[in-house]
Design an enzyme around this catalytic site. Structure first.
Site, PDB file in Angstrom:
ATOM      1  N   LYS A  13      65.033  25.531-132.257  1.00  0.00           N
ATOM      2  CA  LYS A  13      65.290  25.021-130.897  1.00  0.00           C
ATOM      3  C   LYS A  13      65.880  23.620-130.922  1.00  0.00           C
ATOM      4  O   LYS A  13      66.850  23.330-130.247  1.00  0.00           O
ATOM      5  CB  LYS A  13      64.005  24.960-130.070  1.00  0.00           C
ATOM      6  N   ARG A  88      55.747  25.122-121.901  1.00  0.00           N
ATOM      7  CA  ARG A  88      55.003  25.840-122.933  1.00  0.00           C
ATOM      8  C   ARG A  88      54.061  26.868-122.300  1.00  0.00           C
ATOM      9  O   ARG A  88      53.486  27.672-123.009  1.00  0.00           O
ATOM     10  CB  ARG A  88      54.121  24.872-123.755  1.00  0.00           C
ATOM     11  N   ARG A 127      61.160  21.726-144.018  1.00  0.00           N
ATOM     12  CA  ARG A 127      61.877  20.846-143.077  1.00  0.00           C
ATOM     13  C   ARG A 127      61.623  19.364-143.362  1.00  0.00           C
ATOM     14  O   ARG A 127      60.507  18.939-143.639  1.00  0.00           O
ATOM     15  CB  ARG A 127      61.429  21.167-141.651  1.00  0.00           C
ATOM     16  N   ARG A 160      56.978  16.427-141.200  1.00  0.00           N
ATOM     17  CA  ARG A 160      56.075  16.311-140.049  1.00  0.00           C
ATOM     18  C   ARG A 160      54.664  16.721-140.436  1.00  0.00           C
ATOM     19  O   ARG A 160      54.480  17.687-141.181  1.00  0.00           O
ATOM     20  CB  ARG A 160      56.575  17.205-138.904  1.00  0.00           C
ATOM     21  N   ARG A 171      50.153  26.861-134.626  1.00  0.00           N
ATOM     22  CA  ARG A 171      51.155  26.617-133.577  1.00  0.00           C
ATOM     23  C   ARG A 171      51.800  27.927-133.130  1.00  0.00           C
ATOM     24  O   ARG A 171      52.070  28.128-131.950  1.00  0.00           O
ATOM     25  CB  ARG A 171      52.238  25.644-134.093  1.00  0.00           C
TER      26      ARG A 171
HETATM   27  P1  AMP Z   1      57.569  20.529-130.970  1.00  0.00           P
HETATM   28  O1  AMP Z   1      58.344  19.356-131.493  1.00  0.00           O
HETATM   29  O2  AMP Z   1      58.189  21.142-129.730  1.00  0.00           O
HETATM   30  O3  AMP Z   1      57.261  21.551-132.044  1.00  0.00           O
HETATM   31  O4  AMP Z   1      56.147  19.956-130.492  1.00  0.00           O
HETATM   32  C1  AMP Z   1      55.265  19.350-131.405  1.00  0.00           C
HETATM   33  C2  AMP Z   1      53.876  19.263-130.760  1.00  0.00           C
HETATM   34  O5  AMP Z   1      53.966  18.435-129.583  1.00  0.00           O
HETATM   35  C3  AMP Z   1      53.320  20.580-130.254  1.00  0.00           C
HETATM   36  O6  AMP Z   1      52.667  21.315-131.287  1.00  0.00           O
HETATM   37  C4  AMP Z   1      52.336  20.100-129.183  1.00  0.00           C
HETATM   38  O7  AMP Z   1      51.175  19.548-129.773  1.00  0.00           O
HETATM   39  C5  AMP Z   1      53.114  18.933-128.564  1.00  0.00           C
HETATM   40  N1  AMP Z   1      53.955  19.378-127.431  1.00  0.00           N
HETATM   41  C6  AMP Z   1      55.320  19.352-127.359  1.00  0.00           C
HETATM   42  N2  AMP Z   1      55.747  19.821-126.186  1.00  0.00           N
HETATM   43  C7  AMP Z   1      54.630  20.152-125.482  1.00  0.00           C
HETATM   44  C8  AMP Z   1      54.404  20.707-124.192  1.00  0.00           C
HETATM   45  N3  AMP Z   1      55.427  21.053-123.373  1.00  0.00           N
HETATM   46  N4  AMP Z   1      53.118  20.895-123.787  1.00  0.00           N
HETATM   47  C9  AMP Z   1      52.083  20.575-124.602  1.00  0.00           C
HETATM   48  N5  AMP Z   1      52.219  20.057-125.827  1.00  0.00           N
HETATM   49  C10 AMP Z   1      53.484  19.851-126.271  1.00  0.00           C
END
Ligand code: AMP
Length: 221
Positions: A13, A88, A127, A160, A171
């Site tokens: 994404k 989400r 990554r 990360r 996740r």
């Molecule tokens: P991502 O970079 O999108 O994989 O997000 C990394 C982490 O940030 C996720 O595993 C959540 O802990 C948090 N996170 C990101 N976007 C959201 C969201 N829309 N709602 C809740 N937690 C989020």
């Protein structure tokens, strides 16, 4: 134009959102990136989110919704934006519709970038992310020219803390639990496109461009 990219962690994404944003000249809004910036700056939001993120859970909706509203209120979103990592769950999708309605706007299209677990694990465990500009690399598939250094800005690359196999699986489980309802939500409004994210980056990007053109036929790409 307001485009949403849905998909499990590791579907690409972030990479696709950055490329699409450059092609159609709209800002890329990643809630994960904004949260990580808050964590690294040690803001009150970052302090609340840090532990949850490291464990692969979701940050509470009220915090994320507020953060997103602040971002959408910035002037660079006037012509539209590309959302990556938001919504989400249904609560966030409804909140987004509410925020947009108040501004006489609406979601244009939603891409469901689906990917197999095998590809996801392979992508995420290798990554590397730039601390400075957020560019993504991969230890095997897309190694940086100089070890641990970003090709674009020279920043330091890191893994990360939530890109460990155990956390990735958590996740994924969190994602799968919420996504069915989200897909139904956007299917109802005829805005949903299914895109196979196991394909090569260029093919996925072309599909996203075609989707964006279908929402706005004046788009020149
Ligand atoms: P991502 O970079 O999108 O994989 O997000 C990394 C982490 O940030 C996720 O595993 C959540 O802990 C948090 N996170 C990101 N976007 C959201 C969201 N829309 N709602 C809740 N937690 C989020």
């Amino acid at each position: 134009m307001i485009v949403i990219l849905l998909g499990p962690p590791g579907a690409g994404k972030g990479t696709q959102a950055k490329m699409l944003a450059a092609k159609i000249n709209l800002p890329h809004i990643s809630t994960g990136d904004i949260l990580r910036q808050n964590v690294s700056k040690g803001t009150p939001l970052g302090l609340q989110a840090q532990d949850i993120m490291t464990k692969g859970g979701l940050v509470p909706d009220d915090l994320v919704n507020k953060m997103l509203t602040e971002r959408i209120n910035q002037p660079d979103t006037k012509a539209g934006f590309i959302l990556d990592g938001f919504p989400r769950n249904i609560n966030q999708a409804e909140e987004l519709d509410k925020i947009l309605k108040e501004r006489n706007r609406q979601v244009s299209s939603v891409a469901d970038l689906d990917s197999s677990e095998k590809v996801i694990l392979q992508r995420l465990t290798g990554r590397l992310v730039c601390r400075k500009c957020g560019a993504n690399f991969h230890i095997k598939n897309m190694p940086p020219k100089v070890a641990d250094t970003c090709d674009s800005c020279g920043g330091e690359l890191y893994q990360r803390s939530d890109d460990k196999e155990e956390t990735i699986l958590k996740r994924l489980a969190v994602y799968r639990k919420e996504v069915a309802d989200l897909l139904t939500y956007y299917q109802k409004s005829n805005k949903l496109y299914h895109i196979n994210a196991d394909e090569d980056t260029d093919i996925v990007l072309n599909n996203l461009i075609a989707m964006s053109k279908a929402a706005d036929d004046t788009l020149k790409v």
